[in-house]
Design an enzyme around this catalytic site. Sequence first.
Site, mmCIF file in Angstrom:
data_model
loop_
_atom_site.group_PDB
_atom_site.id
_atom_site.type_symbol
_atom_site.label_atom_id
_atom_site.label_comp_id
_atom_site.label_asym_id
_atom_site.label_seq_id
_atom_site.Cartn_x
_atom_site.Cartn_y
_atom_site.Cartn_z
ATOM 1 N N ASP A 18 0.868 -1.191 0.000
ATOM 2 C CA ASP A 18 0.000 0.000 0.000
ATOM 3 C C ASP A 18 0.899 1.234 0.000
ATOM 4 O O ASP A 18 2.106 1.133 0.240
ATOM 5 C CB ASP A 18 -0.907 -0.005 1.248
ATOM 6 N N TYR A 53 -0.973 8.557 -2.636
ATOM 7 C CA TYR A 53 -1.311 8.291 -4.030
ATOM 8 C C TYR A 53 -2.568 9.060 -4.441
ATOM 9 O O TYR A 53 -2.707 9.481 -5.584
ATOM 10 C CB TYR A 53 -1.592 6.800 -4.240
ATOM 11 N N GLY A 54 -3.471 9.190 -3.493
ATOM 12 C CA GLY A 54 -4.796 9.742 -3.795
ATOM 13 C C GLY A 54 -4.796 11.178 -4.262
ATOM 14 O O GLY A 54 -5.803 11.678 -4.758
ATOM 15 N N CYS A 96 -4.513 -1.622 -1.793
ATOM 16 C CA CYS A 96 -4.718 -0.193 -2.020
ATOM 17 C C CYS A 96 -5.670 -0.065 -3.202
ATOM 18 O O CYS A 96 -5.386 -0.580 -4.291
ATOM 19 C CB CYS A 96 -3.375 0.464 -2.351
ATOM 20 N N ASN A 97 -6.795 0.576 -2.976
ATOM 21 C CA ASN A 97 -7.788 0.718 -4.056
ATOM 22 C C ASN A 97 -7.249 1.580 -5.189
ATOM 23 O O ASN A 97 -7.436 1.271 -6.364
ATOM 24 C CB ASN A 97 -9.074 1.348 -3.509
ATOM 25 N N THR A 98 -6.571 2.663 -4.825
ATOM 26 C CA THR A 98 -6.077 3.595 -5.843
ATOM 27 C C THR A 98 -5.050 2.921 -6.745
ATOM 28 O O THR A 98 -5.127 3.012 -7.972
ATOM 29 C CB THR A 98 -5.468 4.840 -5.146
ATOM 30 N N CYS A 129 -11.173 3.055 0.553
ATOM 31 C CA CYS A 129 -9.752 3.351 0.694
ATOM 32 C C CYS A 129 -9.303 2.491 1.855
ATOM 33 O O CYS A 129 -9.953 2.487 2.916
ATOM 34 C CB CYS A 129 -9.533 4.827 1.016
ATOM 35 N N THR A 130 -8.230 1.751 1.675
ATOM 36 C CA THR A 130 -7.864 0.782 2.711
ATOM 37 C C THR A 130 -7.538 1.465 4.047
ATOM 38 O O THR A 130 -7.751 0.888 5.104
ATOM 39 C CB THR A 130 -6.681 -0.090 2.231
ATOM 40 N N HIS A 131 -7.062 2.695 3.985
ATOM 41 C CA HIS A 131 -6.778 3.419 5.234
ATOM 42 C C HIS A 131 -8.008 3.526 6.147
ATOM 43 O O HIS A 131 -7.891 3.552 7.365
ATOM 44 C CB HIS A 131 -6.280 4.833 4.921
HETATM 45 N N1 DGL Z 1 -4.802 3.312 0.890
HETATM 46 C C1 DGL Z 1 -4.978 3.791 -0.421
HETATM 47 C C2 DGL Z 1 -6.275 3.343 -1.094
HETATM 48 O O1 DGL Z 1 -6.862 2.356 -0.723
HETATM 49 C C3 DGL Z 1 -4.572 5.179 -0.806
HETATM 50 C C4 DGL Z 1 -4.091 6.197 0.175
HETATM 51 C C5 DGL Z 1 -3.282 7.296 -0.497
HETATM 52 O O2 DGL Z 1 -2.100 7.084 -0.709
HETATM 53 O O3 DGL Z 1 -3.858 8.347 -0.848
HETATM 54 O O4 DGL Z 1 -6.703 3.922 -2.056
#
Ligand code: DGL
Length: 272
Positions: free
Chosen positions: A14, A46-47, A78-80, A191-193
């Site tokens: 991630d 990443y977002g 990580c979804n993104t 978002c996994t966070h």
């Molecule tokens: N945890 C990530 C997701 O699921 C992205 C977090 C990030 O880097 O903005 O999309």
Amino acid sequence: MARASDTRPVAFFDSGVGGLPYLEVAKRLMPGERYVYLCDSAGFPYGQKDRQAVRDLVLSAVGMLVKKTTPKALVVACNTATQIALAELRAAHPELPIVGTVPAVKPAALSSRSRVIGVVATARAVADPYLSDLAARFAPDCTVIRRGEPELVDFVEKRYMDSNRAQRLDAIRPAVLALAQANADAIVLACTHFLFLANEFAELAGPGIRIVDSRDGVASQLRRVLAAGPGIRKGRSHGHDEFWYTGSDADGTRFAPFAARFGLTLAGCIAR
Ligand code: DGL
């Protein structure tokens, strides 16, 4: 075929700490495996980057992870990263089984009565056609309200460990209230966070709103992929799971409590 004795680790990846709750569920399901985790702290967040930047970061970070740990499977937790780079990752690592993370729009749509679903994700992910396609495929008769929540990502990554319950509830309140007001009866944590805040989401949303995530689905898919390929190691945990990061050595201090909480050893920094 000595597949079950394939001792290579299962890797999770991630941009930050968001993939850890996914690793936790997989570990519960397959405790005999050895796990390694890479947090691309140099590339976080990443977002808030454009597609090309995210693609480059993901390919480079996973390349380093694969070189360093030679995993037998990879979960892009990580979804993104999944939305933007899964196909290219598979092309770059044709031998490696790779599991992506897809927002749980389908289960949310299946159980929704109001036919209004909220999706909370990164700014990049909510803007991506991937999510529109998912909604059109699995929730065509639902109103899918998307909220990009960059501050929430940052909260989990940088402040979660020192936060108290009131601060966590405050952090998610605007999203939950807006979605409740719009009559959503399901909120997809895309978002996994945000999995770190799943209990707070459930508490604030109350019994009328279901909080949905993809942890179990991803772990089951990983099990299928391992069973079909390199095999699943039986037995109990080996206790040698590792947490790696890409930032600088100084990041170790910030990640130590996360690594400890998920039973991982802080292994160090993989330089870019
Ligand atoms: N945890 C990530 C997701 O699921 C992205 C977090 C990030 O880097 O903005 O999309």
